[in-house]
Design an enzyme around this catalytic site. Sequence first.
Site, PDB file in Angstrom:
ATOM      1  CG  ASP A 228     -13.519  19.599  13.375  1.00  0.00           C
ATOM      2  OD1 ASP A 228     -14.669  19.155  13.401  1.00  0.00           O
ATOM      3  OD2 ASP A 228     -12.561  19.064  13.962  1.00  0.00           O
TER       4      ASP A 228
ATOM      5  CG  ASP B  97     -10.567  25.450   8.509  1.00  0.00           C
ATOM      6  OD1 ASP B  97      -9.760  24.540   8.787  1.00  0.00           O
ATOM      7  OD2 ASP B  97     -11.285  25.986   9.352  1.00  0.00           O
TER       8      ASP B  97
ATOM      9  CG  ASP C 133      -8.757  20.810   9.061  1.00  0.00           C
ATOM     10  OD1 ASP C 133      -8.380  20.195  10.062  1.00  0.00           O
ATOM     11  OD2 ASP C 133      -9.574  21.743   9.096  1.00  0.00           O
TER      12      ASP C 133
END
Length: 219
Positions: free
Chosen positions: A10, A168, A8
Amino acid sequence: MPTALIFDLDGTLIDTLGDFCVVLNRVLAELALPAVTRDFVELTVGQGSEHLIRSTLAHVGGDADLYECAWAAYQAHYAAINGEFSAVFPGVLEGLEKAKQLGLPLACVTNKPAAFAKDLLRRKGLAGYFNEVFGGDSFARKKPDPMPLLKTCEALGTLPGDTWMIGDSSNDAKAAAAAGCPVVLVSYGYNHGEPIRAVPAHQHVDRLDQISYGPVSHV
């Protein structure tokens, strides 16, 4: 050992909250609407730019009909400042270098528009690590739908069960579970205000360079 890694962007590789806050508040100022806080943005990012803009308009009491105008302004402002108010998280460079040294192909899959993602990775010196970069507009559906991960596995030529997803948030975990990819979750990102260690994962780590590339337990 995984045969490939999907990251991922961001909240996993780069702390981009500063960019989001600046862009959203410039858009809101143009529309004569109240500003939003960093706390609001942290709880709202992760599901694509469209969701972020619609949620922001609703949060500040803006009319839903303002979306098209807000979207155009958002695109222009984001292109102008992309990466200026962002920073690579500690351990990311070391973690990517470690993965490369293992000879693993790497991909970046984000819900951010692909052009913004590629430009951000380039500006932060990370673009050279990735064999593929796909954004929220690369496929018909976004994470947490498994399509982006499955299509990325096809592009890398790897099986989902051998391709680890590193993210995240619960969005990343849901996408990975639906695609059949083992998931590693970092503790420092944006998980909509919920504790990330409560989300089941192959590993939870505090830095990317702490990932252990051993076999996945199926217990």
